[in-house]
Design a protein around this motif. Structure first.
Motif, PDB file in Angstrom:
ATOM      1  N   GLY A 294       4.657  -3.561   5.204  1.00  0.00           N
ATOM      2  CA  GLY A 294       3.978  -2.637   5.142  1.00  0.00           C
ATOM      3  C   GLY A 294       3.029  -2.561   6.832  1.00  0.00           C
ATOM      4  O   GLY A 294       2.422  -3.429   7.058  1.00  0.00           O
ATOM      5  N   GLN A 295       3.140  -1.224   7.369  1.00  0.00           N
ATOM      6  CA  GLN A 295       2.529  -1.475   8.513  1.00  0.00           C
ATOM      7  C   GLN A 295       0.858  -1.671   8.310  1.00  0.00           C
ATOM      8  O   GLN A 295       0.168  -2.191   9.237  1.00  0.00           O
ATOM      9  CB  GLN A 295       2.752   0.004   9.184  1.00  0.00           C
ATOM     10  N   ASP A 296       0.341  -1.208   7.358  1.00  0.00           N
ATOM     11  CA  ASP A 296      -1.023  -1.444   7.236  1.00  0.00           C
ATOM     12  C   ASP A 296      -1.325  -2.878   6.880  1.00  0.00           C
ATOM     13  O   ASP A 296      -2.518  -3.303   7.390  1.00  0.00           O
ATOM     14  CB  ASP A 296      -1.668  -0.685   5.890  1.00  0.00           C
ATOM     15  N   THR A 297      -0.504  -3.536   6.190  1.00  0.00           N
ATOM     16  CA  THR A 297      -1.075  -4.876   6.154  1.00  0.00           C
ATOM     17  C   THR A 297      -0.882  -5.661   7.577  1.00  0.00           C
ATOM     18  O   THR A 297      -1.518  -6.769   7.945  1.00  0.00           O
ATOM     19  CB  THR A 297       0.070  -5.535   5.084  1.00  0.00           C
ATOM     20  N   ILE A 298       0.320  -5.274   8.194  1.00  0.00           N
ATOM     21  CA  ILE A 298       0.723  -5.976   9.753  1.00  0.00           C
ATOM     22  C   ILE A 298      -0.696  -5.539  10.493  1.00  0.00           C
ATOM     23  O   ILE A 298      -1.286  -6.514  11.098  1.00  0.00           O
ATOM     24  CB  ILE A 298       1.718  -5.369  10.099  1.00  0.00           C
ATOM     25  N   GLU A 299      -1.279  -4.414  10.450  1.00  0.00           N
ATOM     26  CA  GLU A 299      -2.215  -4.100  11.288  1.00  0.00           C
ATOM     27  C   GLU A 299      -3.245  -4.683  10.872  1.00  0.00           C
ATOM     28  O   GLU A 299      -4.348  -5.116  11.733  1.00  0.00           O
ATOM     29  CB  GLU A 299      -2.568  -2.429  11.349  1.00  0.00           C
ATOM     30  N   SER A 300      -3.504  -4.901   9.523  1.00  0.00           N
ATOM     31  CA  SER A 300      -4.992  -5.474   9.268  1.00  0.00           C
ATOM     32  C   SER A 300      -4.801  -7.165   9.492  1.00  0.00           C
ATOM     33  O   SER A 300      -5.945  -7.636   9.838  1.00  0.00           O
ATOM     34  CB  SER A 300      -5.195  -5.501   7.576  1.00  0.00           C
ATOM     35  N   ILE A 301      -3.709  -7.546   9.241  1.00  0.00           N
ATOM     36  CA  ILE A 301      -3.563  -9.122  10.063  1.00  0.00           C
ATOM     37  C   ILE A 301      -4.085  -9.120  11.333  1.00  0.00           C
ATOM     38  O   ILE A 301      -4.588  -9.880  11.822  1.00  0.00           O
ATOM     39  CB  ILE A 301      -2.201  -9.562   9.672  1.00  0.00           C
ATOM     40  N   ILE A 302      -3.456  -8.280  12.344  1.00  0.00           N
ATOM     41  CA  ILE A 302      -3.674  -8.320  13.489  1.00  0.00           C
ATOM     42  C   ILE A 302      -5.207  -8.005  13.858  1.00  0.00           C
ATOM     43  O   ILE A 302      -5.760  -8.934  14.694  1.00  0.00           O
ATOM     44  CB  ILE A 302      -2.809  -7.155  14.542  1.00  0.00           C
ATOM     45  N   GLN A 309      -5.235 -16.754   6.091  1.00  0.00           N
ATOM     46  CA  GLN A 309      -4.532 -15.954   4.950  1.00  0.00           C
ATOM     47  C   GLN A 309      -3.395 -14.856   5.583  1.00  0.00           C
ATOM     48  O   GLN A 309      -2.543 -14.436   4.780  1.00  0.00           O
ATOM     49  CB  GLN A 309      -5.590 -15.312   3.890  1.00  0.00           C
ATOM     50  N   GLY A 310      -3.687 -14.436   6.745  1.00  0.00           N
ATOM     51  CA  GLY A 310      -2.947 -13.766   7.276  1.00  0.00           C
ATOM     52  C   GLY A 310      -1.521 -14.173   7.424  1.00  0.00           C
ATOM     53  O   GLY A 310      -0.521 -13.385   7.207  1.00  0.00           O
ATOM     54  N   TYR A 311      -1.203 -15.326   7.782  1.00  0.00           N
ATOM     55  CA  TYR A 311       0.193 -15.905   7.997  1.00  0.00           C
ATOM     56  C   TYR A 311       0.599 -16.079   6.771  1.00  0.00           C
ATOM     57  O   TYR A 311       1.998 -15.903   6.267  1.00  0.00           O
ATOM     58  CB  TYR A 311       0.136 -17.322   8.939  1.00  0.00           C
TER      59      TYR A 311
END
Length: 319
Positions: A294-302, A309-311
């Protein structure tokens, strides 16, 4: 997937290194017919002059195939006359001939319905300290690309940089130096082919280099493959650098890249046609992984700076 898949015609022909030949030679016509049978193929990248002929006579076969052309790849490195350099040869006549190769390829590209040629000046550089006049080499390179890009404004000239091979050191080894050259030339139709494998052996982050090339307005073309950063092994995409490949694809989505993607994938074992078919399938599956994450998840991790928790969330997203 917004981008279009292109087959480098050399990848489904003969392949050899210093010790062995691993794949059989195939004529241009044979490779074009094979390309038409590989699912997910949108176009091909022929080589000038090896595929298209010095006189351009091979263009007829490419047209007859009905396949689109992503770019014409200009080979200014393997012929014996280029042994000591092409753009940076100390022979002014050979430098002029090199520029003429680019101009002829640009004309052929337009005739084949594409607006781009790509060139990888692998023979231009040096092996030892004090072997080359660095000021002259740099000046000759600027002059060559200025002359080539002025030939016609409707065809882009895309430089594929590489850190080494065939020279120990190449005039354009990194994205940064290649973009600097583009700025020095100043032509709007001069840009960069971002080869993921070449970025890896240069110690670069492919996604970061793609981002700065896009920011400069000079990201013209993308090549995918993989290696262990020790050498340019031209392996299947994501076979070593899964996360870096996914990150590169994410940034291609973010910037809205909708151009051509070609694949420098050469195989020593097994069938090279199957390798290209598998490459296209792998790339499609990598896109599905991005969809699942999910793009939103990836962007929030960035945005989070990648705390633990991101990894963890990225890994869980693969399950």
């Amino acid at each position: 997937m917004m981008y279009k898949n292109s087959i480098l015609l050399g990848t489904i022909g003969g392949y050899r290194d210093r010790f062995h030949q691993f794949q059989k030679d195939r004529s241009l016509e044979e490779r074009l017919e094979i390309a038409k049978t590989i699912p997910r193929t949108h176009g091909v990248e022929p080589v000038y002059p090896q595929d298209l002929g010095a006189d351009g006579s091979g263009a007829a076969a490419v047209k007859a195939s009905g396949l689109a052309v992503s770019a014409v790849n200009v080979n200014i490195k393997t012929e014996p006359k280029f042994r000591d350099g092409s753009f940076t040869s100390t022979d002014a006549g050979l430098r002029a001939e090199t520029v003429q190769y680019i101009k002829t390829a640009m004309d052929l590209a337009a005739d084949l319905g594409t607006d781009m040629i790509t060139v990888c000046p692998l023979i231009d550089g040096w092996d030892y300290a004090f072997q080359a006049d660095h000021q002259k080499q740099w000046g000759w390179t600027i002059e060559a690309f200025a002359a080539a890009t002025a030939h016609r404004s409707d065809v882009k000239v895309s430089i594929e940089y590489k850190a080494y091979e065939s020279r120990n050191h190449i005039v354009m080894p990194t994205m940064a130096k290649t973009l600097h050259l583009c700025d020095r030339v100043g032509a709007p139709n001069l840009g960069v082919t971002m080869d993921v494998g070449h970025a890896l052996i240069a110690g670069e982050c492919p996604a970061a280099e793609l981002a700065i090339a896009h920011d400069a307005g000079r990201l013209f073309y993308v090549h995918f493959n993989d290696n262990d950063r020790g050498a340019d092994w031209d392996m299947l995409p994501a076979s070593v650098h899964l996360w870096q490949t996914l990150e590169t694809l994410h940034y291609m989505r973010r910037i809205g890249y909708d151009g051509w993607v070609a694949y420098d994938v050469f195989t020593r074992t097994g069938d090279n046609v199957e390798a290209i078919a598998s490459t296209f399938e792998i790339m499609e599956d990598l896109e599905k992984i991005l969809d699942k994450l999910g793009q939103d998840t990836i962007e929030s991790i960035i945005a989070s700076g990648m705390p633990q928790q991101g990894y963890r969330d990225l890994v869980k997203g693969l399950l």
